[in-house]
Design an enzyme around this catalytic site. Structure first.
Site, mmCIF file in Angstrom:
data_model
loop_
_atom_site.group_PDB
_atom_site.id
_atom_site.type_symbol
_atom_site.label_atom_id
_atom_site.label_comp_id
_atom_site.label_asym_id
_atom_site.label_seq_id
_atom_site.Cartn_x
_atom_site.Cartn_y
_atom_site.Cartn_z
ATOM 1 N N GLU A 1 -0.671 -8.963 4.817
ATOM 2 C CA GLU A 1 -0.580 -9.042 6.204
ATOM 3 C C GLU A 1 -2.118 -8.954 6.961
ATOM 4 O O GLU A 1 -2.017 -9.210 8.353
ATOM 5 C CB GLU A 1 0.310 -7.800 6.841
ATOM 6 C CG GLU A 1 -0.123 -6.695 7.187
ATOM 7 C CD GLU A 1 -0.325 -5.749 5.674
ATOM 8 O OE1 GLU A 1 -0.975 -4.663 6.055
ATOM 9 O OE2 GLU A 1 -0.292 -6.249 4.639
ATOM 10 N N CYS B 1 1.084 -1.165 -0.004
ATOM 11 C CA CYS B 1 0.077 -0.054 0.045
ATOM 12 C C CYS B 1 0.952 1.275 -0.026
ATOM 13 O O CYS B 1 1.523 1.663 -0.811
ATOM 14 C CB CYS B 1 -0.993 -0.045 0.955
ATOM 15 S SG CYS B 1 -2.482 0.914 0.870
ATOM 16 N N HIS C 1 -3.301 -5.863 1.084
ATOM 17 C CA HIS C 1 -2.744 -6.141 2.566
ATOM 18 C C HIS C 1 -2.681 -7.583 2.600
ATOM 19 O O HIS C 1 -3.539 -8.069 3.340
ATOM 20 C CB HIS C 1 -3.166 -5.370 3.516
ATOM 21 C CG HIS C 1 -3.169 -3.872 3.294
ATOM 22 N ND1 HIS C 1 -2.228 -3.134 4.207
ATOM 23 C CD2 HIS C 1 -3.875 -2.801 2.706
ATOM 24 C CE1 HIS C 1 -2.028 -1.781 3.917
ATOM 25 N NE2 HIS C 1 -3.253 -1.794 3.132
#
Length: 226
Positions: free
Chosen positions: A197, A86, A195
């Site tokens: 994560e 990002c 994302h």
């Protein structure tokens, strides 16, 4: 395998990245303040999402001048793994470590959702645990994720198989050729707007990000870097 997560003023996904590395890989990981220049002790660097320097001027435009980016450039040149997620992707673009630029979403809205992605290249250190052509679900959260490059650069990205992820179905931001993530020609620096994560436990809505991290560890072990 030791990970570094640089933290800029305005970063807000650094802890997410640290927790993902700890939970998925059980490997050492440090949050590194943006004034640190020496990253030689790390095998992989993850530039996290957020709003570095408040996105002043342009997203990533000020963060590219942070002292820590000297260490990021050196790591990339040595073939170490560098990931920008990002805002981290935006920083890599501004720093010239990846080609292209980032613009505001074409609908001028912030978009937060779990987005289907198609894996376009499964032969990279970041994707070897995926299947090429597979559709995975990874969250997005951005207002400026509209990736742009000129026709010549796009042709080069295609020719060198540098497009790693594409949005499957709806394009949530107007990104050229539905691009969600790219890699440099050497294959060790990757930028992506979604994302991974935030997709490492089923309770998050998807666990498809797990294999992103396991791919890096597998590559590190098999490449002899361990």
């Amino acid at each position: 395998m030791r990970f570094a997560v640089p933290v800029f003023p305005g970063s807000n996904c650094d802890v997410d990245c640290v927790k993902a590395v700890e939970d998925v890989l059980d490997q050492p990981v440090d949050r590194v303040w943006h004034t640190q220049t020496d990253l030689s002790g790390y095998d992989a660097i993850i530039l996290p999402g957020g709003f570095s320097y408040g996105d002043y001027l342009r997203t990533g435009a000020l963060a590219r001048f942070s002292p820590v980016m000297e260490g990021v450039r050196e790591a990339a040149a040595k073939g170490k793994l560098v990931v920008g997620i990002c805002n981290g992707f935006q920083i890599l673009l501004e720093a010239g470590l990846l080609p292209g630029a980032m613009r505001r979403n074409d609908h001028l809205q912030f978009r937060c959702d779990i987005q289907p992605l198609r894996v376009e290249n499964a032969r990279l250190p970041f994707t070897r645990d995926y299947r090429e052509g597979e559709t995975i679900r990874i969250p997005i959260a951005h207002g400026e994720g509209n990736y742009y490059c000129d026709d010549e650069t796009l042709a080069e990205l295609k020719r060198n198989n540098q497009i790693v992820f594409r949005y499957a179905g709806e394009n949530p931001n107007g990104s050229v050729d539905d691009i969600a993530g790219i890699v440099n020609r050497e294959g060790n620096v990757l930028g992506m707007m979604p994302h991974p994560e935030r997709a490492v436990h089923r309770w998050m809505g998807s666990a498809d990000g797990v294999r992103f991290f396991t791919s890096m560890l597998k590559y590190w072990r098999e490449s002899g870097a361990a």
